[in-house]
Scaffold this motif. Structure first.
Motif, PDB file in Angstrom:
ATOM      1  N   PRO A 109      25.591  42.380  -3.859  1.00  0.00           N
ATOM      2  CA  PRO A 109      24.361  42.564  -3.081  1.00  0.00           C
ATOM      3  C   PRO A 109      23.400  43.510  -3.793  1.00  0.00           C
ATOM      4  N   ALA A 110      22.129  43.123  -3.874  1.00  0.00           N
ATOM      5  CA  ALA A 110      21.111  44.000  -4.450  1.00  0.00           C
ATOM      6  C   ALA A 110      21.017  45.274  -3.619  1.00  0.00           C
ATOM      7  N   ASP A 111      20.889  46.407  -4.304  1.00  0.00           N
ATOM      8  CA  ASP A 111      20.951  47.695  -3.601  1.00  0.00           C
ATOM      9  C   ASP A 111      19.748  48.556  -3.974  1.00  0.00           C
ATOM     10  N   THR A 112      18.646  48.407  -3.213  1.00  0.00           N
ATOM     11  CA  THR A 112      17.469  49.268  -3.336  1.00  0.00           C
ATOM     12  C   THR A 112      17.078  49.673  -1.921  1.00  0.00           C
ATOM     13  N   TRP A 162      14.459  48.879  -0.358  1.00  0.00           N
ATOM     14  CA  TRP A 162      13.940  47.707   0.350  1.00  0.00           C
ATOM     15  C   TRP A 162      15.077  46.791   0.775  1.00  0.00           C
ATOM     16  N   HIS A 163      16.045  46.556  -0.115  1.00  0.00           N
ATOM     17  CA  HIS A 163      17.137  45.647   0.216  1.00  0.00           C
ATOM     18  C   HIS A 163      18.007  46.211   1.347  1.00  0.00           C
ATOM     19  N   ARG A 164      18.177  47.533   1.382  1.00  0.00           N
ATOM     20  CA  ARG A 164      18.936  48.119   2.477  1.00  0.00           C
ATOM     21  C   ARG A 164      18.174  48.009   3.803  1.00  0.00           C
ATOM     22  N   TRP A 165      16.836  48.010   3.729  1.00  0.00           N
ATOM     23  CA  TRP A 165      16.005  47.869   4.930  1.00  0.00           C
ATOM     24  C   TRP A 165      15.944  46.420   5.410  1.00  0.00           C
ATOM     25  N   ALA A 166      15.983  45.436   4.481  1.00  0.00           N
ATOM     26  CA  ALA A 166      15.742  44.024   4.812  1.00  0.00           C
ATOM     27  C   ALA A 166      16.692  43.540   5.912  1.00  0.00           C
ATOM     28  N   PRO A 176      22.113  37.039   2.228  1.00  0.00           N
ATOM     29  CA  PRO A 176      22.299  38.191   1.338  1.00  0.00           C
ATOM     30  C   PRO A 176      21.638  37.923  -0.014  1.00  0.00           C
ATOM     31  N   MET A 177      21.063  38.964  -0.594  1.00  0.00           N
ATOM     32  CA  MET A 177      20.363  38.844  -1.880  1.00  0.00           C
ATOM     33  C   MET A 177      21.271  39.374  -2.972  1.00  0.00           C
TER      34      MET A 177
END
Length: 210
Positions: free
Chosen positions: A13-16, A18-22, A52-53
């Protein structure tokens, strides 16, 4: 590392921030989209749940091995080309709007690494194709879009908006194209020939649609 090894790289899973907020896993509210646009076009619209991204993303066509890039190979769908550029049409068979085409440089470049002479040539090609599509009697405007998620080769899409089709204004036109019934094959071939010949009038070679 081999191409096979890169393709087989484990995704996570991408972990930034933004990705944690999505809102992954949720079905989003599309009520703001209904009726939106320069002219209302959408009565109902539902997205699938947000998946999931995962990263790293899988390589695009031609990214690991340029020899496998379909934009670089001879194409039966080419309707016009010169030394630097190619315009193709009819790739998905008959369409529901007067013209859908792809524009790509003949050398293998991405937007990010294209030399200045390729970038300088893009504007004139877009201008010529816009005018060429309007040689089709049914066409009022030509829209251009760039997504570049399927191929690691600079390419843009052209969509001809039918005259009087105000509901096709803006980004909604490709959705209309996917929804409308296909026009007769003979009509599509005629329109592709009109575009090819109009382009060739300014240089380059036109090819009959096969």
């Amino acid at each position: 590392m081999s191409a096979h090894a890169e393709v087989a790289t484990e995704q996570n899973p991408a972990d930034t921030d933004w990705h944690r907020w999505a809102p992954t896993g949720q079905t989003l509210n599309t009520s703001r989209t209904v009726g939106s646009g320069p002219v209302p076009s959408i009565a109902a619209f539902e997205l699938l749940p947000l998946e999931p991204m995962l990263v790293p993303e899988k390589p695009r066509s031609g990214e690991l091995d340029p020899s496998q890039c379909h934009h670089c190979k001879p194409s039966e769908f080419a309707i016009w080309q010169d030394d630097e550029w190619r315009v193709s049409g009819g790739m998905q068979g008959s369409t529901g709007i007067p013209f859908v085409g792809a524009i790509s440089p003949r050398r293998h470049v991405k937007l990010e690494d294209a030399p200045i002479e390729v970038l300088a040539g893009l504007g004139p090609v877009l201008q010529r194709l816009s005018e060429a599509t309007k040689a089709i009697p049914a066409v009022a405007r030509c829209h251009f879009s760039r997504w570049n998620d399927g191929s690691a080769h600079l390419h843009l899409w052209a969509f001809a908006r039918p005259a009087g089709m105000m509901q096709g204004r803006g980004a909604i036109l490709p959705y209309w194209e996917q929804s409308m019934p296909a026009m007769p094959d003979e009509m599509m071939a005629e329109y592709l020939e009109i575009v090819a010949n109009a382009l060739a009038a300014g240089g380059g070679d036109a090819f009959p649609y096969r």
